[in-house]
Design a protein around this motif. Structure first.
Motif, PDB file in Angstrom:
ATOM      1  N   VAL A 241       0.838  -1.189   0.000  1.00 59.07           N
ATOM      2  CA  VAL A 241       0.000   0.000   0.000  1.00 59.07           C
ATOM      3  C   VAL A 241       0.875   1.241   0.000  1.00 59.07           C
ATOM      4  O   VAL A 241       1.728   1.416   0.889  1.00 59.07           O
ATOM      5  CB  VAL A 241      -0.950   0.035   1.210  1.00 59.07           C
ATOM      6  N   VAL A 242       0.684   2.096  -1.000  1.00 58.25           N
ATOM      7  CA  VAL A 242       1.378   3.375  -1.057  1.00 58.25           C
ATOM      8  C   VAL A 242       0.724   4.313  -0.049  1.00 58.25           C
ATOM      9  O   VAL A 242      -0.505   4.501  -0.072  1.00 58.25           O
ATOM     10  CB  VAL A 242       1.297   3.987  -2.462  1.00 58.25           C
ATOM     11  N   VAL A 243       1.514   4.878   0.831  1.00 62.33           N
ATOM     12  CA  VAL A 243       1.001   5.836   1.824  1.00 62.33           C
ATOM     13  C   VAL A 243       1.620   7.186   1.534  1.00 62.33           C
ATOM     14  O   VAL A 243       2.838   7.318   1.396  1.00 62.33           O
ATOM     15  CB  VAL A 243       1.351   5.363   3.251  1.00 62.33           C
ATOM     16  N   PHE A 244       0.750   8.217   1.428  1.00 60.99           N
ATOM     17  CA  PHE A 244       1.210   9.578   1.190  1.00 60.99           C
ATOM     18  C   PHE A 244       1.279  10.303   2.531  1.00 60.99           C
ATOM     19  O   PHE A 244       0.273  10.402   3.257  1.00 60.99           O
ATOM     20  CB  PHE A 244       0.233  10.323   0.257  1.00 60.99           C
ATOM     21  N   GLU A 245       2.448  10.793   2.864  1.00 61.88           N
ATOM     22  CA  GLU A 245       2.624  11.511   4.108  1.00 61.88           C
ATOM     23  C   GLU A 245       2.114  12.934   3.983  1.00 61.88           C
ATOM     24  O   GLU A 245       2.208  13.556   2.926  1.00 61.88           O
ATOM     25  CB  GLU A 245       4.106  11.533   4.518  1.00 61.88           C
ATOM     26  N   ASP A 246       1.555  13.492   5.066  1.00 61.69           N
ATOM     27  CA  ASP A 246       1.125  14.891   5.068  1.00 61.69           C
ATOM     28  C   ASP A 246       2.347  15.800   4.959  1.00 61.69           C
ATOM     29  O   ASP A 246       3.399  15.491   5.522  1.00 61.69           O
ATOM     30  CB  ASP A 246       0.362  15.201   6.354  1.00 61.69           C
TER      31      ASP A 246
END
Length: 347
Positions: free
Chosen positions: A342-347
């Motif tokens: 799962v690609v997670v985009f950081e804030d």
């Protein structure tokens, strides 16, 4: 695969701009990459996504800025013959955003399944956004956008698995394991998982399989019959989508049983079966497109069950990665090392 700067338009009428928080790497994305879907290159891949609505266009009432949503590729029209008969899950006129996301030189992108969520932001039709409980992790919630929902729906919606049924699932990747979990949720008495990889069979046991069959070493049809009193399973789900696995599913079901095809075949595949066998065995041969799901009904329900501890959606997440790691995730998928990256985009 390469990372590019893209241009995402402001939402027009009926559209929503979503800040993507997480997006699963699905086998359908690999199909796109390998040319098995269509040739509308260049693709913007990624479609198992969850995020926050940032803006909506004119006339949008389903969602508002700030809503936590799971994206889906079945924005229903509400007007076709299926919708007007109360069968929106079969809508024959689903739609996506009208505007196109582009590269900086103006080249239009083809978003995977009308979503394109390997990106910090994406533009979709507002009906592709389903509000769910924000207590759920985006990495978990997004998986309902395709594979996990397809598997659950194949068992619950298409296969109509009921209490006490026997169920066999051929292929124990993300979709197949979700079908196993769906069969357990439905109260199936016997759940037989079939695969050629012992690692995947171990995953299936953790998801609820009561028996496993390594079809590299054993005839799966005979094994399923032996485990069901010689009759075959009430429901057999083919989560691979190849002619040989479909034939296994067809002959491994009980008389008047149900075969569900949820694995996606490629265009060149052909199936040949004796028509007399199709007639003589009775029952139902069904295809499960997106698990016959209705996102507005099924996504919130499954998220609620997950938050209540009644299903473990988090167990489908093998690893979280960055956007630049998608190519490696495809390699791991091909090797069978993961259920989902799962690609997670950081804030």
């Amino acid at each position: 695969m390469r990372v590019e700067t893209i241009v995402v338009p402001d939402p027009g009428p009926g559209e929503a701009l979503v800040k993507v928080q997480a997006c699963g790497v699905c086998h359908t994305d690999l199909h796109y990459k390998q040319g098995g879907i269509n040739d509308d290159f260049p693709f913007l891949l990624g479609h198992e996504a969850a995020g926050i609505v940032e803006a909506v266009g004119e006339g949008v009432t389903e969602v508002a800025p700030g809503d936590f949503v799971v994206l889906n590729w079945r924005a229903v029209c509400g007007q076709c013959r299926a919708c007007l008969r109360g069968r929106s899950q079969y809508c024959f006129a689903t739609h996506n955003a009208r505007q196109k996301m582009t590269l900086t030189d103006g080249t239009e992108l083809a978003p995977a399944l009308g979503i394109g969520a390997f990106a910090e932001k994406t533009l979709v039709a507002a009906g592709q956004c389903t509000k769910v409980d924000p207590a759920a992790s985006p990495a978990v919630a997004g998986l309902l956008g395709c594979g996990v929902m397809a598997g659950f729906g194949a068992a619950l919606n298409t296969g109509n698995v009921g209490r006490g049924d026997s169920v066999a699932v051929i292929g124990c990747g993300g979709v197949g394991d979700a079908a196993v979990a769906g069969a357990r949720l439905a109260g199936a008495a016997r759940i037989i998982a079939v695969d050629i990889d012992d690692r995947k069979l171990d995953w299936a046991r953790r998801m609820g399989a009561t028996h496993t069959v390594n079809s590299r070493d054993n005839d799966p049809v005979e094994a399923i019959r032996e485990l069901t009193g010689g009759f075959g399973a009430d429901v057999v789900i083919d989560a691979v989508g190849r002619p040989e696995t479909y034939k296994q599913a067809f002959y491994a079901r009980d008389l008047a049983g149900t075969v569900v095809l949820v694995g996606v075949p490629t265009p060149e595949m052909q199936l040949e079966l004796p028509l007399l066998d199709v007639f003589g065995r009775g029952g139902a041969l069904k295809s499960s497109w997106y698990g016959d799901c209705l996102p507005s009904r099924d996504f919130p329900m499954l998220i609620d069950l997950h938050l209540q501890g009644r299903i473990d959606l988090a167990s489908f997440v093998t690893e979280t990665i960055g956007l630049g790691d998608v190519e490696k995730a495809f390699e791991r998928m091909h090797e069978g090392d993961v259920l989902r990256s799962v690609v997670v985009f950081e804030d």
